[in-house]
Scaffold this motif. Sequence first.
Motif: not given
Length: 403
Positions: A173-195
């Motif tokens: 499994a892979i954990v995607l934190i959307n948005p991440n803590n503490p960076t505050g970064s969302y999973v970008k559309p192109e990252e989502r598609e690839a993952l």
Amino acid sequence: MVMRFSSRVGSTRLNVIAEAERAARAEGVRLETVNDSNPTHHGLAPKEVPGVYTAEPRGPLVAREALAEFLTKRNAEESSQVQEQAQADSVDPQRLYLLSSTSQAYSWIFKLMCDPGDIVLGPKPGYPLIESIGGLECVETLEYQLEFDGSWFIDVGWIERLLDGPQRERVRAIVLINPNNPTGSYVKPEEREALVALCREHGIAIIADEVFFDYSLEPFAGNRRLAGEQGALTFALDGFSKALAAPHAKVGWIQVSGPDDMVDEAQRRLDVIADDYLPFSDIIATRMPELLAAVPGQLRRVQERTRANLKLLHTMLDEDEAGLVSVLRPEGGWNVLLRFPSMIDENDLVLRLIHDSRLTGQPGYFFDMAGNGYLAVSLLPEPDVFRRNINAVLKAVSALMAA
């Protein structure tokens, strides 16, 4: 790719008695039992806890229906702002699990997907909860890197190389934190598609932690929830802890989505885990409608506070004559990362805050930041308190640079 589940959950094959019971119920036969040990079936429930306990592993249906209605309405509102929807707007209550927290959800999904020694991928920098729960479940957590070049992005290439390497069979499994803590970064559309494509190809589940999703700060365009993703087996986690800004409101949920055959097999096995733990209280279930009704107002209240404090932070940093501290762009959440000169040891800064200002904090290495010179700061305090906190940090940084 065939999805492989943990052998810990046990066989989904029914014994002869269970098969006969299922066949009888399919024919409309209502079976009584000679060993019914549920006191609420026999008039023995106390007046303080009325009702009949139905022991529904996924959580009481009435509460899941209320939640599904809420999530469906939310999805419809969000999809009106997005031209292309990869996930369905409508949420099926049968694909929801109610439990006490997202932490418990992680534990259940690790049990579902991983045998001892299997691997779950998690983000670095990131909150150390995943590694801690993985250890309790005898699961190895392997960190994939979030890189920063003015904004945060996932090193998808590293994940791809890992899945083509000798450890690929152990990654479950892979954990995607959307948005991440503490960076505050969302999973970008192109990252989502690839993952999603990688997970589908390699038979890997997605665990999408989206508790902070509604708290956007300075986002980029195109961010979407992973909840409801159809391209790969996906377990989306959320709950009242963040939605209501109430950590003591111990209600979390899992929304399962993906290809139907994978979802069906996953739920058969997840039902075994849920039935073993039965964590969700019928007493809390009766309050679900009123708690869900309170979510929009609470979201607005917290958003107003965090966005106002972020604006105040930018002003204070711009006006600081020393110019030693900056803030890394926070796309979402309610925490931010401050950057200060790396020649200052992070421990020294926090110790200075403790000694001079009676404040403490979490340095970057708590979250596995790649380098020195970071401090996590909450945007939740009342403005006067927040201003005091930032002033204390600026004063401490200046003092350490002058030392």
